[in-house]
Each structure stands twice: as C-alpha cells, then as structure tokens.
Enzyme design. Structure first.
Site, PDB file in Angstrom:
ATOM      1  N   THR A  51      27.226  32.891  24.305  1.00  0.00           N
ATOM      2  CA  THR A  51      27.425  34.341  24.300  1.00  0.00           C
ATOM      3  C   THR A  51      26.156  35.017  24.796  1.00  0.00           C
ATOM      4  O   THR A  51      25.082  34.413  24.780  1.00  0.00           O
ATOM      5  CB  THR A  51      27.642  34.882  22.872  1.00  0.00           C
ATOM      6  N   ASP A  52      26.266  36.269  25.178  1.00  0.00           N
ATOM      7  CA  ASP A  52      25.068  37.067  25.348  1.00  0.00           C
ATOM      8  C   ASP A  52      24.555  37.371  23.934  1.00  0.00           C
ATOM      9  O   ASP A  52      25.284  37.244  22.935  1.00  0.00           O
ATOM     10  CB  ASP A  52      25.336  38.352  26.143  1.00  0.00           C
ATOM     11  N   TRP A  53      23.291  37.776  23.865  1.00  0.00           N
ATOM     12  CA  TRP A  53      22.605  37.876  22.566  1.00  0.00           C
ATOM     13  C   TRP A  53      23.215  38.912  21.633  1.00  0.00           C
ATOM     14  O   TRP A  53      23.418  40.065  22.007  1.00  0.00           O
ATOM     15  CB  TRP A  53      21.127  38.166  22.822  1.00  0.00           C
TER      16      TRP A  53
END
Ligand code: BGC
Length: 615
Positions: A271-273
């Site tokens: 995932t993105d952060w």
C-alpha cells in the site's frame, strides 16, 4: 528433541516457501504482511493528506506488538521495514524513498527530478542513474527503493509532477523501464508507484476517479504495463485514491486480474503509506503488504481469519509473493550486512555527482533561442537577476526530498567559472534571501521558505545593461507531495513583478544589443505565453538536483549541447489543458473527479511534447 525442533524448522531459501509459510503461526503470517512501526521515533513522518482518520490516541503505539528487533541496526530515515522472523531465516527488509535519489537521513546523491530524466530521452543515461541509486542503496543497506513514480501528468497543477515522468504513457514507460532496470541491476528492488490514476494531490486519499476502462488502460495503466512487462519491478505500490468507486488498494480487478493475470507481475504489492482502508479487503484484492503497518491492521486480520471472514489461504498466497522477493534482497543474501562490497562512500558520491550533473544538463529543454546561446566566450559580466539565480531550487518537497551533500546555486557556478556578477544585483538578492529565510522555519522535506521576487526600476536595469555583457534571469516554482499547485499569480501564472522584470530587463539589454536569457527552475509548466517573445533564449532547467548551477552553466556555455525534449506540454492558456474543467474535482463534488478528457490531444500548446531546440 530440542535438536530436532531446530533442524526440522524450515528456513527461507533452504526449504520451499510453502514449507516456510506452513511453519508460521497466524500472528507471524499477519505480521509479515503488515509493516513494522513500533516506536514513535521509528515511525516515518506521515505526509500531509495521507491519513483518513483522526490522530491515534495517546499511548496507542506503546501497545504495538511489531518486532522492534527487525528495526534494530536498520537504516535511519527509511520509510519502512518489514517484519523479521529470525527462527525461519526471514530478515526484515528496508524500504526507502526515491525517486530523485535515495531518501534516508544520511547523505545521498540528489539527481535531477524524474521529469528531467525523462526529458533526456536517453535510456542508457537513465539506466546509469538507476544503477547509481542502486549502488547507494547497497552501501546503506536499503533493499527496495520506493520509486519511480510514473503517474501520468494529467494536469500541470499536480503537485508531484516533478516526481513523475511524462504526460505520455510511452515516454513514461520507456524511461521508467530503464530506471527500474538500472536500480535492479544492483541486486536491489524498485517499486513503481502509485498504481493507479493518482494524478493529483488534492484529497488524494479519498478522491474517486471516474474513468472509462478504455481511457484507464490506454492512458493511465499503459506505462505501468510497459514497465511490468519490460523490467519486472520487484514491487508495486497501490495508490490512495479510488477508481470507479473502489479504493486502488482494495481493487481486485487492478491488483490481481490486470497486474498479475494479464501482465504477469511476479513481485509483491504494497500500500501507499498509511492507506488505512479495510485490511481484509486489501489482502483479498492482492495487496500483499500494508505499509508502514499498524497494530489495528494486525488485530483486524487475525480476527478475520479466526471468525472465518478471511480464508488463511489468501494470506498464504500473498506471503508467497512477499517471500519470493525477500529471497532476492541484500538483507537475505548478505544476512543483514549492508555495504557488502565495502565501496568507499566519498568515491561513490563523487562519481554520482558527475552523473547527476550530466543528467541534469542533458535533461534541460531549450525552448527558445534567438542566437543568444551558447554564450560567447567574451560574455563575461552578468547581470544575474531573479532570486532563483541565487537560491536555485534543486528538488521538490515531500517524500522525494533527498538529504543531499550540497546544492550548487547558479550564482555560485557562474562565479566559480570566472564570470563577474553585477554587484548591485548580487548584494540585493543575497541580503534579501538571507533576511527572508532567517525569519522562517528551516527548509525541510515538507516546508520550503518563501522568498519574494525583487523589483527593479527601468533605470536600474538600464544601468545594469550598460555595465554588463548579458542578463540572466531565473524564475522558479516549488511544488511537491501533499498539495497541488494553484491557478494563481506566483504559481501557475507569473506575477506582475515577474512579467515586468522579464519585459523591462529584455528591453534594457536589447537596446544595447545584449542578450537576455530566461531560465525556468521548476518541475512542471507555468503559463509563459504573454512573455515568451521577450527573452532571447528560454531554458527549462527543471529542478536539476544538487549540481543545479553547474548543469545550467554547462548548457549555457555549450559545454553540453541541449538535447532535452519536453515530456509534457506548455499550454497556451490553462483552459487548453484537456483536464482543465475536471481537476481536481468534477461537478462541484470534492470527492469525485471525472476523466472526461478521453483520448483527445491538447487543443493548443505553446510548446508540445517532444519540443526542444539544440545548437
Ligand atoms: C507517498 C509515497 C511514499 C511513501 C513513503 C507516501 O506519502 O505517497 O510516494 O513512497 O509516502 O514515504
């Protein structure tokens, strides 16, 4: 019996991955699929506009059960680390940002913005930049670079355009494939991001991108497809946004059907952060690793398996993807030791500085040249105008900001090369910049001090024209992650002070048959239609990295013949941008943006994709 337990425990690389997974407890499985962030001081700073939820309650992190052992001795400033399971021979791997260089707390080379790399159209050069970043990763012990960013530049106002490569999928695809191959040639991994349709920063964590399948595939997925097929990046980062109502990170169609099924992707998806969507749906969709990871995600996944909402085999499937990559990393191969080849850091940085300079110069795009460039050898005294000439921006803000060893300003490079700078201009700018910066917080990844442009009277400019051989004027724009640019003067539009300065300086120097050169120091286009015919030459220098001043001068003097070609257009007017009416939202609904521009080419460009002069 004790000996049997030790010797019968399958270890990564020695036993099949299936056997290693079968030996994991449920807690271990889930932990490996969720990043580790136990202690506050190890938690990477969350970028603006990434978190959906309210700040976590005090004490929340104290209860976090991730394994701190995995973080011990790891790289300070890295964005994340995966969970280690030492008893099964599984190391924690380190993930750190790019794309304009390795982003950790230690000094790394700041290369030119990726849009500038794309402008070189030189895949060998971009490969070498990737290779150099890979060498620095090995030196510091980083396993995966969270780069390159290859979202399509849908609109010049997108804050992260400097980190992306092009408005055209084929350019982004070819240049980013070279970058990925270069990084991965060093035995470390790349991560193409943000998959997909993350073309704006405004409400990036919730915006619903409404787009037809044809437009999605031909314009917004195509570069990803080319890179997956040509370069097999080790990892892919899913985007924050929704696509047609479904979060990219929960999107089975995107992450499983297309990415793996159609394109044959063999790595893992993260995932993105802080993309805190439903962890169960993310695992089901094929989003293998949740970064940087929270205890809440771990608890939710364990509970979902226990109460039957999530089949444990889904976790096993995702773990296979993760282990396949971990086995290739330096953390696994070198048993956690970084800098395996014991390369000397000063030498490494020196070589890479030369490469950063070469890449920056080759990426600059000459937009106009009325026989003003290259500079004549007798042109020695310079009226150097524009705060940007003395305070040159080398990169953008956000997670793409590199801890660079130094930054070469244009003024420094000129002085170093023996040019004589007009004293009146130099003193006023230096004092003004010093004063403006001294009353603001220090420059950081998320903040760039603002320095206004100075005004000059016609008389002063005429005096400078008398005293100098030529005029160089630089204007600049800052942009970065967490926000888009604005359709205002001082951002997309030039300010009246800038326009006036360009006109007056051009007139003053032309009157004496002396050249006036305009440098653009920014990561994306601004509207220059009204002033384009005033300067004798216009050079798009981008955000050129730590060697900024040297590289600009290399082009001005003809040391390097300009070869850059625009990877995205300059429009006549903002209204000509095909997405103008649908950016950053549509139909007055801040939660939704419709990609209505379809496949049409821009109506009116001042300089189109591919444009660039040379000498
Ligand atoms: C950015 C990513 C970056 C990540 C880790 C996020 O805010 O969108 O591009 O890789 O942070 O720093």
């Amino acid at each position: 019996m004790a000996a049997c337990i030790a010797s019968c425990t399958p270890r990564l690389g020695q036993a099949d991955d299936e056997q290693v997974i079968a030996a994991m407890t449920l807690e271990e499985k889930v932990s490996l699929l969720v990043g580790t962030c136990k202690d506050w001081n190890l938690v990477p700073e969350a970028a603006p506009a990434t978190r959906h939820r309210e700040p976590v309650p005090e004490g929340y992190w104290d209860t976090y059960q991730g394994n701190t052992a995995a973080m011990k001795g790891k790289v300070s400033g890295a964005a994340g680390v995966s969970y280690a399971i030492p008893r099964l021979g599984i190391p924690g791997i380190v993930l750190a940002d790019g794309p304009v260089g390795l982003r950790i707390d230690s000094v790394c080379t700041a290369f030119p913005s990726t849009v500038a790399l794309a402008a070189t159209r030189d895949t060998d050069l971009v490969y070498r930049v990737g290779q150099a970043i890979g060498e620095e990763m090995n030196y510091y012990g980083v396993d995966i670079l969270l780069a390159p960013g290859i979202n399509i530049m849908r609109n010049p106002l997108c804050g992260r355009n400097y980190e992306y490569m092009s408005s055209e999928p084929d350019i982004a695809g070819a240049m980013a494939s070279a970058y990925v191959r270069g990084v991965q040639s060093q035995g470390v991994g790349a991560c193409i991001k943000h998959f997909a349709a993350n073309n704006q920063e405004t409400y990036r964590n919730g915006i619903d991108v409404r787009v037809s399948d044809t437009v999605l595939r031909t314009r917004y997925l195509s570069a990803f497809e080319q890179i997956v097929k040509q370069a097999q990046p080790w990892t892919v980062m899913s985007a924050y946004n929704k696509i047609n109502g479904v979060y990219a990170s929960e999107n089975t169609y995107l992450l499983t059907d297309i990415l793996r099924g159609e394109w044959g992707f063999e790595g893992f998806v993260m995932t993105d952060w802080w993309a805190e969507e439903d962890p169960v749906r993310m695992q089901l969709a094929g989003n293998d690793m949740l970064m940087p990871g929270t205890q809440e995600q771990i608890d939710t996944l364990i509970a979902a398996v226990k109460d039957g909402r999530l089949d444990e085999r889904v976790l096993d499937r995702n773990l296979m993807n993760v282990l396949r990559i971990i086995r290739r990393t330096p953390a696994f191969r070198n048993k956690g030791k970084s800098n395996p080849e014991n390369k000397n850091l000063p030498d490494l940085l020196e070589n890479h500085a030369a490469l950063a300079r070469e890449a920056a110069a080759k990426g600059m795009v000459l937009l106009r040249n009325e026989q003003a460039l290259p500079l004549a050898s007798y042109d020695k005294s310079v009226a150097l105008l524009g705060k940007a000439s003395y305070d040159t921006y080398v990169g953008g803000t956000g997670s793409g900001r590199v801890t660079r060893p130094y930054s070469v300003m244009l003024s420094d490079a000129l002085a170093e090369a023996g040019y004589i700078l007009d004293t009146m201009a130099q003193e006023r700018y230096t004092d003004h910049i010093h004063l403006s910066r001294s009353v603001q917080p220090q420059e950081s990844a998320w903040f760039m001090p603002y320095v206004s442009e100075l005004t000059w009277t016609k008389q002063e400019l005429q005096q400078m024209a008398q005293n100098n051989d030529l005029c160089i004027l630089t204007i600049q724009r800052m942009a970065g992650e967490g926000g888009d640019r604005h359709l205002t003067e001082g951002d997309y539009y030039l300010t009246s002070v800038e326009k006036q300065l360009i006109r007056d300086a051009s007139e003053a120097f032309h009157r004496l048959n002396k050249p006036m050169i305009l440098i653009l120091n920014m990561g994306s286009a601004v509207e220059i239609t009204d002033i384009v015919s005033y300067p004798d030459a216009i050079l798009m220098a981008w955000l050129p990295g730590q060697e900024a001043g040297h590289a600009i001068l290399d082009v001005l003097t003809g040391q390097v013949a300009p070869q850059g070609k625009l990877p995205m257009p300059f429009y006549v007017r903002y209204e000509d941008v095909p997405s103008a009416n649908n950016f950053p939202s549509s139909d007055g609904d801040p939660n939704k943006v419709c990609y209505r521009e379809g496949l049409t080419k821009p109506a009116r460009t001042l300089f189109d994709v591919g444009y660039g002069l040379t000498y």
